[in-house]
Structure formats: C-alpha cells, structure tokens
Design an enzyme around this catalytic site. Structure first.
Site, short mmCIF file in Angstrom:
data_model
loop_
_atom_site.label_atom_id
_atom_site.label_comp_id
_atom_site.label_asym_id
_atom_site.label_seq_id
_atom_site.Cartn_x
_atom_site.Cartn_y
_atom_site.Cartn_z
N GLY A 73 0.80 -1.22 0.00
CA GLY A 73 0.00 0.00 0.00
C GLY A 73 0.84 1.27 0.00
N THR A 74 1.96 1.24 0.70
CA THR A 74 2.79 2.44 0.79
C THR A 74 3.34 2.81 -0.59
OG1 THR A 74 3.37 1.93 3.07
CG2 THR A 74 4.88 3.40 1.89
N ASN A 152 -7.93 3.87 8.31
CA ASN A 152 -7.30 2.79 9.07
C ASN A 152 -7.41 2.97 10.58
OD1 ASN A 152 -5.56 4.92 7.98
ND2 ASN A 152 -4.01 4.09 9.35
N GLN A 180 -7.58 -0.50 3.27
CA GLN A 180 -8.36 -1.10 4.36
C GLN A 180 -9.65 -1.75 3.87
OE1 GLN A 180 -7.68 -1.62 7.56
NE2 GLN A 180 -5.73 -0.55 7.57
N SER A 200 -3.55 -3.55 -0.78
CA SER A 200 -2.44 -4.27 -0.16
C SER A 200 -2.90 -5.65 0.31
CB SER A 200 -1.93 -3.44 1.02
OG SER A 200 -0.89 -4.10 1.68
N ALA A 201 -2.04 -6.67 0.15
CA ALA A 201 -2.46 -8.05 0.45
C ALA A 201 -2.58 -8.34 1.95
CB ALA A 201 -1.46 -9.02 -0.17
N HIS A 202 -1.72 -7.71 2.77
CA HIS A 202 -1.66 -8.18 4.16
C HIS A 202 -2.82 -7.71 5.03
CE1 HIS A 202 0.18 -4.71 6.51
NE2 HIS A 202 0.40 -4.29 5.28
N THR A 238 11.88 -7.73 -10.59
CA THR A 238 11.21 -9.03 -10.75
C THR A 238 9.96 -9.08 -9.88
OG1 THR A 238 13.35 -10.04 -11.13
CG2 THR A 238 11.55 -11.54 -10.55
N CYS A 321 2.18 2.14 11.72
CA CYS A 321 3.34 2.85 11.16
C CYS A 321 3.75 4.02 12.05
CB CYS A 321 3.03 3.42 9.78
SG CYS A 321 2.17 2.31 8.73
#
Ligand code: PLP
Length: 377
Positions: A73-74, A152, A180, A200-202, A238, A321
């Site tokens: 996300g960042t 968030n 989010q 973002s995946a996490h 990559t 963060c």
C-alpha cells in the site's frame, strides 16, 4: 501452556490463511520461475501472475492490464502521487484529505517541498469529507484529489461516488487508498469514477510486501522504480510471484467471510464499552464492519494497550506505522478531539475468529484497567 491470543489489531495486519501459505510455498519451491524468463518455468510464472491480475482486477471491475503490482500500500500510494504529479498538464494543485495514511500525507508533503500547491481537505467531527467545501476549493489549477476509502484508525467510509462525480465534473484526477477496504467492502471503479486505487495483500490475510495500484487505461503514470521494464514499464523489478499468488488466494478466501457476524460482534463490543464510559470516534453508520475506535476519560491508552498485551489481547491506539513515533495523531485531531480524548483513544479491529466470549474477556480487562487508572488521576 501458551495463552490464547485475542488479536484485535486487524487494521495493522491480519493472520495469513493456511491456504495462502501453501500457495506461496508452491510458487516458491515448485513453480519458482522468473516471469521474464523465456523457458517454460518462466512462462508458467508469467501466466500465473496474469491469472492473479485478472482475479484482483475483477474484484473492483477493472481490466487486468490496469493493475500494476507493487510492494504494498505504501508504494502504491507513493506512486499515485509522485507518479502523477510530474506529468506535464500545467496544473499543480493537489488535494488530500486530512485523515490520509502517512504514505499519502508524507508524499503530499514531499510534493509541497518540490513546489506543488498541496491543500488539505477537512473532515467533519464524524470523519467525513465536506463535499461542499471540496467543490468550492477545486479550481482549474487542480490536478489531483486523493481521498481514502476506509480510514485505518477510525474505520470511517467516505462517499467515494459523490467525490467521483465531482472530480469528473471538474476534470480532476481521483485517487483512493482502498488498502483497508479492498476485498472487504464492495468497490466498483466504474461506479465510483475513480482513476487510481491502492490495495495491499496483508490486510486481507495475504502476505506482507505485496499490493497493487489500479491506474485507469489511458492514464499516464511515471514509474517510481525503473529497470527491467516489468509491469509494462510501469514498475521495474522481478515480480513477487509467490506474494502475488498469495494475494489472489487471500482474496478468494476472504470474500467468503461472514461479515454480518463480525459486524454484530463489533456492535456488541461498542455497546459494552459505551456502558463503561467510552465515547466512539468517527461515524457509527458509515464505518467498517470490524472497527471500534473509542476514547476513555482520564486514561492513558498507550498504557492500556500494554496492559492488554500482557493479558493476551493485541490492539493499538493508532496506525502501526506511527505508533513507535512520537508524532501527534493527525486523524483524531482532524475530527476535533481534544488532547485528553486523543490520549485516551483505543483502536480495536475484529476479525472472523473473534467470539463473544473473547469480547466479554476484553471488556472485563479494560474495565479493570480503567478502575485502577481512573482512581489514580
Ligand atoms: N494505507 C492504509 C489506509 C493503510 O492502513 C496502510 C497500512 O497500514 C497502508 C496504506 C500501507 O500499506 P502497506 O503496509 O502495504 O505498505
């Protein structure tokens, strides 16, 4: 015996699903090719990430080639601002909401130093954008607006569709940070009228360190990372094949979650916390199904977080963060909270594994702490 952890910090990150770990393992040890390689292991990897690209794009109603894989996300947020701003349009005004994540806020500050005219869009005491004020502020120098979907810290969900209509009317580019909400709340980029979107995946039980930016077809966006020409020349390096595969798998699983059950538990938690003196921060109605952000009087919530941690309950006062930095809480301040309310604010974000018994335990521990601390004030 190890204590069971009650994890209520799901806005910071989420536990990775077992199926996602298996997918990551498979694409790390069996199908480990580099998508740019000419042999069939490389071709398999390329085909695999493009399948994931299609699935992730479909979730927001986008086309596969509009998805650029990045490190999270960042990076997506940095790219949204810093990749668009240098495009020569003759416009130099940028609006970001007052409650954006630091990855937008800091990017905006950076652009300010470079000479861009960066303005903040205020929110009301519920945490919602004042659309009239925004409309008044946009002029023919305005290039870009960035307003997050779900916040968030307070979980408040903005009316993106109304902002999209406004941006279209005024000929302004529109970015939203959906880190989010992606995979949790319904998002259709066509309906919203958004040009750029970050995910973002996490945050959906996928791996850390992978995400994407959606950039509408035809939008010129400069890469932040160059070399190699990957992602159609928009992001060098990559591709994180295992991460991308894990991201798409996490989406597949997360969509099946019974969010209504979580929403009811969240409402129950709010009810119980209000009874012991808590005051909810941010809109109650326009809010994520799992977010509780609440202030207690005469309490140092940082200490409450440490106390709860000893009791096996993981939560926070703010964005992960920023929690190790001594910076002020911009988000709660933007809602008009005073110092005491900010100091006493706690963020509890649920997931599908939380039970009513867990909630009862957490409330009991908070109550114990409040009694102890408030009697010392
Ligand atoms: N935007 C929002 C709203 C977030 O909550 C976060 C993570 O906390 C980010 C951006 C940054 O995402 P990442 O951790 O993938 O870099």
């Amino acid at each position: 015996m190890a204590r069971r952890i009650i994890y209520l910090d799901n806005a910071a990150t989420t536990p990775v699903y077992k199926e996602v770990v298996r997918e990551i393992d498979y694409y790390s040890t069996k199908e480990y090719g580099n998508p740019s390689s000419p042999h069939y292991l490389g071709e398999n990897a390329l085909k695999a990430i493009n399948d994931s690209r299609k699935k992730l794009a479909a979730e927001i109603g986008a086309k596969a080639h509009e998805i650029i894989f990045v490190s999270g996300g960042t990076e997506a947020n940095n790219m949204a601002l810093m990749g668009i701003a240098p495009i020569k349009t003759g416009k130099n005004k940028i609006f970001v909401s007052a409650i954006e994540h630091s990855s937008i806020y800091e990017s905006a500050q950076y652009l300010k130093v470079l000479g861009y005219d960066v303005r903040e869009i205020p929110v009301d005491k519920e945490g919602l954008i004042d659309l009239e004020k925004l409309e008044e502020a946009i002029d023919d120098k305005t290039l870009f607006i960035s307003v997050m979907h779900a916040n968030n810290e307070i979980g408040v969900i903005q009316n993106l569709r109304a902002i999209g209509v406004l941006c279209k009317k005024k000929g302004v580019l529109f970015h939203t940070d959906a880190v989010q909400s992606f995979g949790k709340e319904r998002i259709n980029i066509g309906e919203i009228g958004v040009d750029l979107l970050s995910a973002s995946a996490h945050k959906i039980s996928g791996p850390k360190g992978v995400g994407f930016i959606y950039a509408r077809e035809g939008i010129e966006i400069k890469p932040l990372i160059i070399g190699g020409g990957q992602e159609a020349g928009r992001r060098g390096g990559t591709e994180n094949v295992p991460g991308i595969m894990g991201f798409a798998k996490a989406l597949e699983i997360t969509r099946k979650i019974n969010r209504e059950k979580v929403r009811k538990l969240k409402d129950y938690l709010i009810l119980r916390l209000k009874k012991i003196g808590g005051k909810i921060n941010g809109s109650i109605e326009k809010r994520m199904y799992n977010n509780v952000n609440i202030s207690f009087r005469d309490v140092d919530a940082e200490q409450l977080v440490l106390y709860l941690s000893q009791k096996g309950v993981m939560c926070s006062t703010r964005s992960a963060c920023l929690s190790k930095q001594q910076k002020e809480n911009r988000v709660l301040k933007a809602l008009g909270l005073n110092e005491e309310e900010i100091k006493g604010s706690l963020r509890l974000v649920l997931n599908e594994f939380i039970t009513r018994r867990d909630i009862d335990y957490v409330v009991k521990e908070i109550e114990k702490f409040l009694k102890k601390q408030q009697s010392n004030f």
